[in-house]
Write a protein that holds these residues in place. Sequence first.
Motif, PDB file in Angstrom:
ATOM      1  N   VAL A  76       0.831  -1.205   0.000  1.00 56.66           N
ATOM      2  CA  VAL A  76       0.000   0.000   0.000  1.00 56.66           C
ATOM      3  C   VAL A  76       0.866   1.256   0.000  1.00 56.66           C
ATOM      4  O   VAL A  76       0.594   2.229  -0.712  1.00 56.66           O
ATOM      5  CB  VAL A  76      -0.966  -0.010   1.205  1.00 56.66           C
ATOM      6  N   TYR A  77       1.956   1.228   0.779  1.00 54.02           N
ATOM      7  CA  TYR A  77       2.839   2.400   0.835  1.00 54.02           C
ATOM      8  C   TYR A  77       3.551   2.606  -0.494  1.00 54.02           C
ATOM      9  O   TYR A  77       3.743   3.747  -0.933  1.00 54.02           O
ATOM     10  CB  TYR A  77       3.855   2.232   1.960  1.00 54.02           C
ATOM     11  N   SER A  78       3.948   1.512  -1.156  1.00 54.18           N
ATOM     12  CA  SER A  78       4.594   1.656  -2.462  1.00 54.18           C
ATOM     13  C   SER A  78       3.614   2.202  -3.498  1.00 54.18           C
ATOM     14  O   SER A  78       4.010   2.941  -4.400  1.00 54.18           O
ATOM     15  CB  SER A  78       5.155   0.315  -2.931  1.00 54.18           C
ATOM     16  N   TYR A 130       1.271   4.338  -2.811  1.00 52.49           N
ATOM     17  CA  TYR A 130       1.256   5.784  -2.534  1.00 52.49           C
ATOM     18  C   TYR A 130       2.506   6.452  -3.102  1.00 52.49           C
ATOM     19  O   TYR A 130       2.427   7.527  -3.719  1.00 52.49           O
ATOM     20  CB  TYR A 130       1.173   6.008  -1.024  1.00 52.49           C
ATOM     21  N   SER A 136       4.189   5.637  -5.634  1.00 55.70           N
ATOM     22  CA  SER A 136       4.178   5.707  -7.100  1.00 55.70           C
ATOM     23  C   SER A 136       3.519   6.976  -7.615  1.00 55.70           C
ATOM     24  O   SER A 136       3.686   7.320  -8.791  1.00 55.70           O
ATOM     25  CB  SER A 136       3.460   4.473  -7.669  1.00 55.70           C
ATOM     26  N   PHE A 137       2.783   7.657  -6.768  1.00 54.44           N
ATOM     27  CA  PHE A 137       2.159   8.931  -7.151  1.00 54.44           C
ATOM     28  C   PHE A 137       2.923  10.126  -6.589  1.00 54.44           C
ATOM     29  O   PHE A 137       2.404  11.238  -6.542  1.00 54.44           O
ATOM     30  CB  PHE A 137       0.715   8.987  -6.656  1.00 54.44           C
ATOM     31  N   THR A 138       4.164   9.888  -6.158  1.00 57.77           N
ATOM     32  CA  THR A 138       4.958  10.961  -5.551  1.00 57.77           C
ATOM     33  C   THR A 138       6.327  11.048  -6.202  1.00 57.77           C
ATOM     34  O   THR A 138       6.758  10.148  -6.924  1.00 57.77           O
ATOM     35  CB  THR A 138       5.149  10.722  -4.045  1.00 57.77           C
ATOM     36  N   TRP A 147       3.649  14.787  -3.528  1.00 58.90           N
ATOM     37  CA  TRP A 147       2.581  14.274  -4.376  1.00 58.90           C
ATOM     38  C   TRP A 147       2.627  14.930  -5.761  1.00 58.90           C
ATOM     39  O   TRP A 147       2.632  16.142  -5.897  1.00 58.90           O
ATOM     40  CB  TRP A 147       1.234  14.539  -3.722  1.00 58.90           C
TER      41      TRP A 147
END
Length: 331
Positions: free
Chosen positions: A65-67, A69, A71-73, A83
């Motif tokens: 889940v953190y990865s 997130y 991927s959009f940063t 972000w």
Amino acid sequence: MSTTATRVIVTGEKSRRRGLLRRRRPEHLDRPGQKARLRRETLTGYGFLVPWLIGFFGLTIVPMVYSLYLSFTSYNIFSPPKWIGLDNYIRLFTNDPNFIQSAQITLVYVLVGTPITLLAALLVAMLLNYRDKGAGFFRSAFYAPSLIGGSVSVAIVWRAMFSNDGPVDSSLSFFGIDLGGWIGNPALVLPAMVVLAIWQFGATMVIFLAGLKQIPKELYEAAEMDGANAFQRFRAVTIPMLSPVIFFNLLLGLIGAFQVFASAYIISNGSGGPAGMTNFITLYLYKRGFSDGQMGYAAAIAWVLLVVVAIIAVILFRTQRSWVHYSGDNR
């Protein structure tokens, strides 16, 4: 009928149902202390599951889940993630020719290496299936490379074998074939990687061999009595009966081929060369994340790879009904 009579009938019906439910309950639950014992056993079972649940959520779900997130940063480890929305994914498909080349090379490796590996494993398994004397030795000999094939030492040996003036180059030169070193040749380094993958077919062969042992010999005898030759028996008996095993090995083979990393890293010294011909997606992901510090971009590559593998798995599961035949299936 009066309201009072109706109430009596309904109440009696409910009482009868409660009585039936009591009679249907297991007798051990009505004994003194049995409920407490069952509760303790249940809690004990969940207690044994706690370490696995901690590892599953702490080492798999939460990092995934953190990865996603990340991927959009825009994230380089040393500063907080920033972000940026879909910029990483847009860049992947519109402004990164290295990623496109990496995806193409990986796809060629998967589509060429996996079928040849399955075919080689099936042929060797069929040979061992009809051989009794020394079968154990040959099974072990063919299985051994799959145990060490993914190790760094084997990749180093493979690089030495296919380098300039290596054993492969010298052997081919003896027969008048002068190809030079495969590792430094952009046209030959990918075939060398495919050969390495095929060399590791031992685990797949063992699974095929187990499946062949489960095919009833009566089916071959009946086909032979009907006049079927060896190829016809293979096509009409072996392939349909072995189709669940083929499906299993195909699925695992495709997933494993998409994840090739160690051999490509060692053979190319981590560069993905020559000319990017060993720059598989996993190696490209590693370079972007750990060499260039673009962790957010690397996370986006990882999720693209995950989605591609998931789509292929879904396609295989959806199409298996047309070619996979399970025991007892009336199709």
